[in-house]
Design a protein around this motif. Sequence first.
Motif, mmCIF file in Angstrom:
data_model
loop_
_atom_site.group_PDB
_atom_site.id
_atom_site.type_symbol
_atom_site.label_atom_id
_atom_site.label_comp_id
_atom_site.label_asym_id
_atom_site.label_seq_id
_atom_site.Cartn_x
_atom_site.Cartn_y
_atom_site.Cartn_z
ATOM 1 N N ILE A 65 25.480 -35.363 -4.886
ATOM 2 C CA ILE A 65 24.090 -34.999 -5.174
ATOM 3 C C ILE A 65 23.549 -35.827 -6.326
ATOM 4 N N ARG A 66 24.355 -36.051 -7.350
ATOM 5 C CA ARG A 66 23.890 -36.874 -8.475
ATOM 6 C C ARG A 66 23.692 -38.328 -8.066
ATOM 7 N N ALA A 243 7.455 -31.586 -10.257
ATOM 8 C CA ALA A 243 6.358 -30.768 -10.787
ATOM 9 C C ALA A 243 6.868 -29.497 -11.445
ATOM 10 N N GLY A 244 8.149 -29.199 -11.250
ATOM 11 C CA GLY A 244 8.720 -27.995 -11.851
ATOM 12 C C GLY A 244 8.516 -26.780 -10.966
ATOM 13 N N GLY A 245 8.501 -25.605 -11.584
ATOM 14 C CA GLY A 245 8.347 -24.372 -10.820
ATOM 15 C C GLY A 245 9.673 -23.862 -10.300
ATOM 16 N N ASN A 257 9.689 -36.502 -4.560
ATOM 17 C CA ASN A 257 9.645 -36.102 -5.960
ATOM 18 C C ASN A 257 10.713 -35.070 -6.291
ATOM 19 N N LEU A 258 11.809 -35.115 -5.560
ATOM 20 C CA LEU A 258 12.913 -34.182 -5.803
ATOM 21 C C LEU A 258 13.488 -34.413 -7.189
ATOM 22 N N ALA A 259 13.655 -33.323 -7.960
ATOM 23 C CA ALA A 259 14.151 -33.439 -9.333
ATOM 24 C C ALA A 259 15.518 -32.806 -9.525
ATOM 25 N N ALA A 260 15.786 -31.692 -8.845
ATOM 26 C CA ALA A 260 17.045 -30.983 -9.085
ATOM 27 C C ALA A 260 17.449 -30.195 -7.855
ATOM 28 N N VAL A 261 18.741 -29.959 -7.767
ATOM 29 C CA VAL A 261 19.314 -29.170 -6.670
ATOM 30 C C VAL A 261 20.150 -28.061 -7.288
ATOM 31 N N GLN A 262 19.933 -26.865 -6.811
ATOM 32 C CA GLN A 262 20.721 -25.716 -7.246
ATOM 33 C C GLN A 262 21.575 -25.246 -6.080
ATOM 34 N N THR A 318 23.567 -26.158 -11.254
ATOM 35 C CA THR A 318 22.270 -26.801 -11.098
ATOM 36 C C THR A 318 22.417 -28.257 -11.506
ATOM 37 N N LEU A 319 22.020 -29.169 -10.611
ATOM 38 C CA LEU A 319 22.252 -30.593 -10.809
ATOM 39 C C LEU A 319 20.928 -31.349 -10.824
ATOM 40 N N ALA A 320 20.743 -32.174 -11.808
ATOM 41 C CA ALA A 320 19.577 -33.046 -11.854
ATOM 42 C C ALA A 320 19.827 -34.251 -10.954
ATOM 43 N N VAL A 321 18.816 -34.601 -10.159
ATOM 44 C CA VAL A 321 18.891 -35.799 -9.330
ATOM 45 C C VAL A 321 18.534 -36.982 -10.212
ATOM 46 N N ARG A 322 19.471 -37.882 -10.415
ATOM 47 C CA ARG A 322 19.311 -38.933 -11.425
ATOM 48 C C ARG A 322 18.288 -39.997 -11.034
ATOM 49 N N ASN A 323 18.219 -40.292 -9.748
ATOM 50 C CA ASN A 323 17.440 -41.449 -9.314
ATOM 51 C C ASN A 323 15.987 -41.051 -9.063
ATOM 52 N N ARG A 324 15.172 -41.177 -10.088
ATOM 53 C CA ARG A 324 13.808 -40.661 -10.053
ATOM 54 C C ARG A 324 12.900 -41.416 -9.078
ATOM 55 N N SER A 325 13.314 -42.588 -8.653
ATOM 56 C CA SER A 325 12.458 -43.359 -7.762
ATOM 57 C C SER A 325 12.759 -43.053 -6.286
ATOM 58 N N LEU A 326 13.259 -41.843 -6.015
ATOM 59 C CA LEU A 326 13.616 -41.472 -4.639
ATOM 60 C C LEU A 326 12.431 -41.687 -3.697
#
Length: 326
Positions: A65-66, A243-245, A257-262, A318-326
């Motif tokens: 996932i990371r 965007a959060g939430g 714009n995926l940021a994190a996976v739980q 909870t894991l942050a997706v590192r690659n912000r340019s997905l």
Amino acid sequence: MNRNSVNSRGFSLTELLVAMVIGLLLLAGLVTLMVNSKKNYAQQDYSARLQENARFAVEFLSYDIRMAGFYGCSNEIINDNTVTPISATDSGNGNPDSLTVTHGEPYEPGQEVLLDAAAAADATTLSLNDVPTDWSDTDTLLVGDCGSTAVADITSGGINTGTDEVTVAPRNGSFRRVFNPAAEDSGPITVRRLVSNEYCIEIGESQVPTLYRESDPTSACSAASPELVEGVENIQLLYQSLAGGNFVIGSGSLPANLAAVQFAALVRSVSNENLDNREYGSGADITENHGPGEPLLDQDVSAVTGTIRGQRRVFNSTLAVRNRSL
């Protein structure tokens, strides 16, 4: 004679019965101690194996996932829009979710194209300074610099380890739209293998829920795939955007714009004592650390389908997706 006869007499029946009772009590205490010690050992073994299996499952999932969407120095693939960093399946009704994670294999120095950008733009045979011995002509490669990345399939028989050359078929044409000789700071052209791993849960050969991973993109994850970890009964996944939430259910190709996976994993202990302890059956005991009706993220999985001796626990991350340019 009479005095000697009296002095040499043995135990009376009453004394013998008292001694036997005391001996039986001591023996019963010893047996009880041994049985309790065996039970405690079995419980500790269940717990240790459960935590070990959970650690492996979390480690495999966390790593992929990371790495999702990592394609090299540049995460922008410009010649194929079908490559999806994370594709999710929400099974609902308490059934395990599944997901497919795609990324480039970690780059180690040595896999560089010995061509300048102008020559590589029209090339179908790439001359490398090293061809890994584990590559095959069924693999897909990521070829790119820090400006952009392209997807190319290795052609049949296209690997020549003697000359360190690989013949490829770039998707949607050539590399001409990819490499720009005039671009500044684009860096060297590097090559890495594209990895796509699908995770699912199926009942294994020992009739225990098992986490499987399928790395062949042409095959669906199933009980015929390579087995990773026994005892993983269920996984549930939620996703959060930049965007959060709140974390929400995801299905299909997830947004850019995926940021994190739980994720949460329900792991069941597995016994090696005998096969009956590994199989589903009636009358076996199971303990768990969450009460009836408590959800595993978005699903209620408190009910046990069949029973098995051992323990049952939930592990969350909870894991942050590192690659912000997905």
